[in-house]
Design a protein around this motif. Sequence first.
Motif, PDB file in Angstrom:
ATOM      1  N   UNK A 155      -6.864  10.383  -5.100  1.00  0.00           N
ATOM      2  CA  UNK A 155      -6.486   9.748  -3.830  1.00  0.00           C
ATOM      3  C   UNK A 155      -7.406   8.587  -3.509  1.00  0.00           C
ATOM      4  N   UNK A 156      -8.706   8.801  -3.620  1.00  0.00           N
ATOM      5  CA  UNK A 156      -9.658   7.734  -3.299  1.00  0.00           C
ATOM      6  C   UNK A 156      -9.446   6.533  -4.212  1.00  0.00           C
ATOM      7  N   UNK A 157      -9.365   6.773  -5.504  1.00  0.00           N
ATOM      8  CA  UNK A 157      -9.205   5.674  -6.459  1.00  0.00           C
ATOM      9  C   UNK A 157      -7.888   4.929  -6.240  1.00  0.00           C
ATOM     10  N   UNK A 158      -6.805   5.669  -6.060  1.00  0.00           N
ATOM     11  CA  UNK A 158      -5.492   5.041  -5.899  1.00  0.00           C
ATOM     12  C   UNK A 158      -5.381   4.315  -4.565  1.00  0.00           C
ATOM     13  N   UNK A 165       1.684  15.969  -2.536  1.00  0.00           N
ATOM     14  CA  UNK A 165       2.274  14.654  -2.789  1.00  0.00           C
ATOM     15  C   UNK A 165       2.539  13.860  -1.520  1.00  0.00           C
ATOM     16  N   UNK A 166       3.013  14.490  -0.472  1.00  0.00           N
ATOM     17  CA  UNK A 166       3.338  13.751   0.760  1.00  0.00           C
ATOM     18  C   UNK A 166       2.095  13.072   1.332  1.00  0.00           C
ATOM     19  N   UNK A 167       0.983  13.790   1.385  1.00  0.00           N
ATOM     20  CA  UNK A 167      -0.250  13.209   1.917  1.00  0.00           C
ATOM     21  C   UNK A 167      -0.760  12.106   0.995  1.00  0.00           C
ATOM     22  N   UNK A 168      -0.692  12.340  -0.304  1.00  0.00           N
ATOM     23  CA  UNK A 168      -1.116  11.336  -1.283  1.00  0.00           C
ATOM     24  C   UNK A 168      -0.293  10.055  -1.119  1.00  0.00           C
ATOM     25  N   UNK A 169       1.023  10.190  -1.091  1.00  0.00           N
ATOM     26  CA  UNK A 169       1.911   9.027  -0.958  1.00  0.00           C
ATOM     27  C   UNK A 169       1.669   8.317   0.365  1.00  0.00           C
ATOM     28  N   UNK A 170       1.525   9.097   1.430  1.00  0.00           N
ATOM     29  CA  UNK A 170       1.276   8.518   2.751  1.00  0.00           C
ATOM     30  C   UNK A 170       0.030   7.644   2.737  1.00  0.00           C
ATOM     31  N   UNK A 171      -1.061   8.166   2.213  1.00  0.00           N
ATOM     32  CA  UNK A 171      -2.312   7.414   2.233  1.00  0.00           C
ATOM     33  C   UNK A 171      -2.290   6.209   1.301  1.00  0.00           C
ATOM     34  N   UNK A 172      -1.668   6.335   0.149  1.00  0.00           N
ATOM     35  CA  UNK A 172      -1.613   5.208  -0.784  1.00  0.00           C
ATOM     36  C   UNK A 172      -0.708   4.095  -0.232  1.00  0.00           C
ATOM     37  N   UNK A 173       0.463   4.463   0.255  1.00  0.00           N
ATOM     38  CA  UNK A 173       1.374   3.463   0.834  1.00  0.00           C
ATOM     39  C   UNK A 173       0.738   2.826   2.073  1.00  0.00           C
ATOM     40  N   UNK A 174       0.079   3.638   2.891  1.00  0.00           N
ATOM     41  CA  UNK A 174      -0.591   3.115   4.079  1.00  0.00           C
ATOM     42  C   UNK A 174      -1.689   2.125   3.719  1.00  0.00           C
ATOM     43  N   UNK A 175      -2.477   2.425   2.698  1.00  0.00           N
ATOM     44  CA  UNK A 175      -3.539   1.515   2.268  1.00  0.00           C
ATOM     45  C   UNK A 175      -2.967   0.219   1.694  1.00  0.00           C
ATOM     46  N   UNK A 176      -1.877   0.321   0.951  1.00  0.00           N
ATOM     47  CA  UNK A 176      -1.208  -0.875   0.449  1.00  0.00           C
ATOM     48  C   UNK A 176      -0.752  -1.749   1.621  1.00  0.00           C
ATOM     49  N   UNK A 177      -0.129  -1.124   2.602  1.00  0.00           N
ATOM     50  CA  UNK A 177       0.363  -1.860   3.770  1.00  0.00           C
ATOM     51  C   UNK A 177      -0.784  -2.466   4.583  1.00  0.00           C
ATOM     52  N   UNK A 178      -1.886  -1.741   4.709  1.00  0.00           N
ATOM     53  CA  UNK A 178      -3.046  -2.275   5.435  1.00  0.00           C
ATOM     54  C   UNK A 178      -3.597  -3.508   4.716  1.00  0.00           C
ATOM     55  N   UNK A 179      -3.680  -3.445   3.386  1.00  0.00           N
ATOM     56  CA  UNK A 179      -4.148  -4.606   2.629  1.00  0.00           C
ATOM     57  C   UNK A 179      -3.259  -5.821   2.845  1.00  0.00           C
ATOM     58  N   UNK A 180      -1.952  -5.612   2.781  1.00  0.00           N
ATOM     59  CA  UNK A 180      -1.004  -6.717   3.005  1.00  0.00           C
ATOM     60  C   UNK A 180      -1.127  -7.237   4.428  1.00  0.00           C
ATOM     61  N   UNK A 181      -1.142  -6.321   5.383  1.00  0.00           N
ATOM     62  CA  UNK A 181      -1.176  -6.703   6.797  1.00  0.00           C
ATOM     63  C   UNK A 181      -2.393  -7.563   7.124  1.00  0.00           C
ATOM     64  N   UNK A 182      -3.555  -7.094   6.753  1.00  0.00           N
ATOM     65  CA  UNK A 182      -4.754  -7.829   7.133  1.00  0.00           C
ATOM     66  C   UNK A 182      -4.949  -9.105   6.339  1.00  0.00           C
ATOM     67  N   UNK A 183      -4.322  -9.224   5.184  1.00  0.00           N
ATOM     68  CA  UNK A 183      -4.351 -10.490   4.459  1.00  0.00           C
ATOM     69  C   UNK A 183      -3.386 -11.495   5.086  1.00  0.00           C
ATOM     70  N   UNK A 184      -2.304 -11.009   5.668  1.00  0.00           N
ATOM     71  CA  UNK A 184      -1.271 -11.902   6.221  1.00  0.00           C
ATOM     72  C   UNK A 184      -1.546 -12.318   7.663  1.00  0.00           C
TER      73      UNK A 184
END
Length: 122
Positions: free
Chosen positions: A104-107, A32-51
């Motif tokens: 993980x990939x899909x999420x 779970x920790x790795x899954x959450x890390x990668x999903x939250x990180x990808x969400x943040x990367x999407x927000x960051x590069x859009x902003x």
Amino acid sequence: MLGAVALGGVIGSLARYGLATAIPHTEGGFPWATFITNVVGCLAIGILFARLTPHSHPLLRPFLGTGILGGFTTFSTYAVDTERLLHSQMHVHLLVAFAYFFGTVATALLAATLGEWLGRRR
């Protein structure tokens, strides 16, 4: 620029370590920790590069994106976790491995897309 990436990498790696320590997983259990890390990180990367815009400070993208989020996300650990689950002797671990691998990939892709959408909203 190298200093900004390095400082961000330290911050992101420490955050990932803290999350992995807070949510340990057992052998054969869903990481779970790795899954959450990668999903939250990808969400943040999407927000960051859009902003971020071309007018943003030139060190902001390397510090936040490459540094913090690059140090925080851990797709190498995702690969190792998957490999360990696949080479386990228990069949239930194979089911966990496939769920983890494809989930993980899909999420993460969905999270990055959602992050970009959220980042573009004004």
